[in-house]
Structure formats: structure tokens, C-alpha cells
Scaffold this motif. Structure first.
Motif, PDB file in Angstrom:
ATOM      1  N   THR A 145       0.818  -1.216   0.000  1.00 42.26           N
ATOM      2  CA  THR A 145       0.000   0.000   0.000  1.00 42.26           C
ATOM      3  C   THR A 145       0.852   1.266   0.000  1.00 42.26           C
ATOM      4  OG1 THR A 145      -1.821  -1.107   1.141  1.00 42.26           O
ATOM      5  CG2 THR A 145      -1.722   1.294   1.313  1.00 42.26           C
ATOM      6  N   ASP A 146       1.895   1.311   0.817  1.00 42.67           N
ATOM      7  CA  ASP A 146       2.637   2.557   0.978  1.00 42.67           C
ATOM      8  C   ASP A 146       3.560   2.886  -0.193  1.00 42.67           C
ATOM      9  OD1 ASP A 146       4.394   0.517   1.449  1.00 42.67           O
ATOM     10  OD2 ASP A 146       5.242   1.361   3.299  1.00 42.67           O
ATOM     11  N   VAL A 147       3.635   1.993  -1.185  1.00 42.38           N
ATOM     12  CA  VAL A 147       4.459   2.297  -2.362  1.00 42.38           C
ATOM     13  C   VAL A 147       3.622   2.250  -3.640  1.00 42.38           C
ATOM     14  CG1 VAL A 147       6.612   1.517  -1.317  1.00 42.38           C
ATOM     15  CG2 VAL A 147       5.185  -0.131  -2.584  1.00 42.38           C
ATOM     16  N   THR A 148       2.316   2.406  -3.507  1.00 43.05           N
ATOM     17  CA  THR A 148       1.441   2.343  -4.676  1.00 43.05           C
ATOM     18  C   THR A 148       1.842   3.373  -5.718  1.00 43.05           C
ATOM     19  OG1 THR A 148      -0.405   1.574  -3.296  1.00 43.05           O
ATOM     20  CG2 THR A 148      -0.940   2.471  -5.466  1.00 43.05           C
ATOM     21  N   ASP A 149       2.087   4.613  -5.295  1.00 43.14           N
ATOM     22  CA  ASP A 149       2.459   5.657  -6.241  1.00 43.14           C
ATOM     23  C   ASP A 149       3.823   5.365  -6.876  1.00 43.14           C
ATOM     24  OD1 ASP A 149       3.658   6.009  -3.768  1.00 43.14           O
ATOM     25  OD2 ASP A 149       3.497   8.188  -3.778  1.00 43.14           O
ATOM     26  N   LYS A 150       4.772   4.896  -6.084  1.00 40.32           N
ATOM     27  CA  LYS A 150       6.091   4.581  -6.626  1.00 40.32           C
ATOM     28  C   LYS A 150       6.009   3.424  -7.626  1.00 40.32           C
ATOM     29  CE  LYS A 150       8.578   6.098  -2.467  1.00 40.32           C
ATOM     30  NZ  LYS A 150       9.443   5.672  -1.344  1.00 40.32           N
ATOM     31  N   ALA A 151       5.161   2.455  -7.341  1.00 37.60           N
ATOM     32  CA  ALA A 151       4.997   1.328  -8.256  1.00 37.60           C
ATOM     33  C   ALA A 151       4.421   1.793  -9.593  1.00 37.60           C
ATOM     34  CB  ALA A 151       4.096   0.261  -7.637  1.00 37.60           C
ATOM     35  N   LEU A 152       3.471   2.716  -9.547  1.00 37.89           N
ATOM     36  CA  LEU A 152       2.913   3.247 -10.782  1.00 37.89           C
ATOM     37  C   LEU A 152       3.980   3.943 -11.620  1.00 37.89           C
ATOM     38  CD1 LEU A 152      -0.557   4.688  -9.654  1.00 37.89           C
ATOM     39  CD2 LEU A 152      -0.143   2.755 -11.197  1.00 37.89           C
ATOM     40  N   VAL A 153       4.864   4.668 -10.968  1.00 39.17           N
ATOM     41  CA  VAL A 153       5.967   5.328 -11.677  1.00 39.17           C
ATOM     42  C   VAL A 153       6.817   4.296 -12.407  1.00 39.17           C
ATOM     43  CG1 VAL A 153       8.121   6.618 -11.379  1.00 39.17           C
ATOM     44  CG2 VAL A 153       6.053   7.344 -10.154  1.00 39.17           C
ATOM     45  N   GLU A 154       7.133   3.191 -11.742  1.00 35.90           N
ATOM     46  CA  GLU A 154       7.977   2.165 -12.350  1.00 35.90           C
ATOM     47  C   GLU A 154       7.242   1.447 -13.487  1.00 35.90           C
ATOM     48  OE1 GLU A 154      11.154   2.055 -11.679  1.00 35.90           O
ATOM     49  OE2 GLU A 154      10.747   3.672 -10.249  1.00 35.90           O
ATOM     50  N   PHE A 155       5.953   1.221 -13.309  1.00 38.85           N
ATOM     51  CA  PHE A 155       5.165   0.632 -14.400  1.00 38.85           C
ATOM     52  C   PHE A 155       5.252   1.506 -15.652  1.00 38.85           C
ATOM     53  CE2 PHE A 155       2.604  -2.334 -11.715  1.00 38.85           C
ATOM     54  CZ  PHE A 155       2.575  -3.405 -12.584  1.00 38.85           C
TER      55      PHE A 155
END
Length: 279
Positions: A145-155
Motif C-alpha cells: 500500500t505505501d508504495v502504490t504511487d512509486k509502483a505506478l511510476v515504475e510501471f
């Protein structure tokens, strides 16, 4: 609202011998198989039904983030996609190789990024659903949950990067992966029957099994880049995130990669049924 008579009517209209193929795989010869089939299906009758016309799904024409709120969710589920193409596309083998590099294997870019390097997810990948009509392309992962935004960036980083030339090493690894994995599709009699069924459903050439490996190995770097640029369009793509909105919305909005549309579970699935329904 569907009753048993509706089910029977549909079955009677569509399930006919003129609309069926029987595939038999196992320790049995054609004469014995025919005898068994005649015993059980010899009296089956019915003509070829009028099949519904498949209407192509409309392509995604913008970039929007759909945030589905699931309060208390232990993680965020991410799906990113658009309409892909059908099974008979001449781009089939270049797409297989391209997606193997992007997200179709454990050593793919998406999995190496989100799982191995960043530890955001237990696994990330992508794939095309090749159907009679154009199925979806989607990239997916469950992330903390706490890295949802960071994961989207990497996607988004990887979806953009695959549109550029891939390395010789990545190309060779992806082609070898597809070639060496292919025999697994015939490892059991059930799997072999499934492969033959694909020939029937999609009208593939009879020599498809013998030419698969050669066609996969012949894909070039230019073909990989061409199909990536044709089918991976990050400006026109749907981004769906299901998670705890209270914890992830601010970070997602701050990315500025698309307008956020908030939905509830009821918006997506409809109101939860009453406990009394069906009693």
C-alpha cells in the motif's frame, strides 16, 4: 432473471453437431474412438446455428486513473491496459517476444524492477489475451500500500522503455525462453488436446506446431520495437488501482500522470446483495 428454460433454449440452439469438433487424445485408435463416439453422439442432431457477430471493443483513447476504494485493503492491486489484438494477427510472434521481455517471464523487466530491485511486489507481469477478436493487453501487480504511487511510476517507466530498442541479450533470452518452454504445452495428453483445440478454434495451419519455434527464433529487434510502439501507447491507456483510497489517493494524484476518477466497490459491482436474497 435467467430461468432453466432460457438455459435449455440456448443449449439447444448453439450446442449442435454442426457447431462442434470432437478431439480425442490418448491410448486409443481411430476405429475404437469412432465406435465410442457413435454410441454416445450418433443420434445427436441439429444444424449450424447463426452465431452472434462480435463487435470490436472500443480502444482506450485517453489516460485515466480509476481508483476503486477498498477501505482496509492489505495491498493495492494495479492493472494497466488497453485493447490488444486477435490471435490471427501477423504480429503474433513479435508480440510474444516483446511481451516476454516486458512482463512475460520471471526475468522480465517488470518483474525484475518491481520485485527484485525495488521489493514493491511479490510478482509483476504483463500479457496479451489473443482471442477471435481483439482481447486486452494488461500489465499487473499487487503492491504494498505505501508504495502504490512509486509502483505506478515504475510501471510507466517500463511501458515507455519497451518502445525503445531492446538489447541483443534480452532478445536472445526471450526467444530462447519461448522456444525451450514450448514443449511443455504437449507434456500431458490434456495439454496436447488443448493445443489441438486452438488449431480448430482459431483456424490455424496444420503445421503450426512444427513452425512455432522457428518463427519465434526469427523475430528481430526491429520487429520487437515496431510492435511495442504499435500496441503499447502510454498516452492512451487505462490505469486501475484497487486499494485503500485514504492511504493512496494523495500520492497517486501528486504523480500527475492522469486524472483520477474515484469509484466505490458498489459502483463497480453494484450494491451488495441482501442476506435474504435467494432464501
Amino acid at each position: 432473471g435467467i430461468g432453466i428454460d432460457d438455459v435449455r433454449a440456448l443449449h439447444g440452439r448453439l450446442y449442435t453437431p454442426e457447431n462442434a469438433t470432437v478431439i480425442v487424445v490418448g491410448d486409443i485408435g481411430p476405429d475404437q474412438a469412432r465406435k465410442i463416439l457413435e454410441t454416445h453422439f450418433g443420434s445427436w442432431s441439429g444444424g449450424r446455428p447463426d452465431m452472434p457477430v462480435l463487435t470490436p471493443a472500443p480502444q482506450v483513447v485517453s489516460r485515466e486513473i480509476i481508483l476503486v476504494d477498498k477501505p482496509g485493503a492489505a495491498q493495492s492491486e494495479i492493472r494497466i491496459g488497453r485493447i490488444g489484438t486477435d490471435r490471427l494477427t501477423p504480429d503474433y510472434f513479435p508480440l510474444l517476444v516483446m511481451n516476454t521481455i516486458l512482463g512475460g517471464s520471471f526475468s522480465s523487466r517488470l518483474n525484475q524492477n518491481l520485485r527484485e530491485r525495488n521489493g514493491y511486489s511479490y510478482g509483476a507481469g504483463s500479457g496479451f489475451d489473443f482471442r477471435l477478436s481483439a482481447g486486452p493487453f494488461r500489465a499487473a501487480a499487487a503492491v504494498q500500500t505505501d508504495v502504490t504511487d512509486k509502483a505506478l511510476v515504475e510501471f510507466m517507466k517500463e511501458l515507455n522503455a519497451i518502445r525503445e530498442p531492446v538489447s541483443d541479450e534480452e532478445l536472445a533470452r526471450a526467444k530462447n525462453y519461448l522456444a525451450l518452454l514450448y514443449p511443455n504445452n504437449f507434456e500431458t495428453i490434456s495439454a496436447a488436446a488443448g493445443q489441438i483445440a486452438e488449431l480448430v478454434v482459431y483456424g490455424l495451419p496444420d503445421d503450426s506446431f512444427n513452425t512455432y519455434v522457428g518463427r519465434a527464433l526469427s523475430v528481430s529487434k526491429d520487429e520487437v520495437q515496431r510492435v511495442a510502439r504499435k500496441y503499447i501507447d502510454t498516452e492512451n491507456i487505462a490505469i486501475i488501482v484497487v486499494g485503500d483510497r485514504q492511504k493512496i489517493e494523495a500520492g497517486i494524484s501528486a504523480l500527475g500522470i492522469g486524472k483520477v476518477r474515484n469509484l466505490t466497490i458498489d459502483d463497480v459491482l453494484g450494491p451488495a446483495p441482501s442476506p435474504d436474497v435467494g432464501k
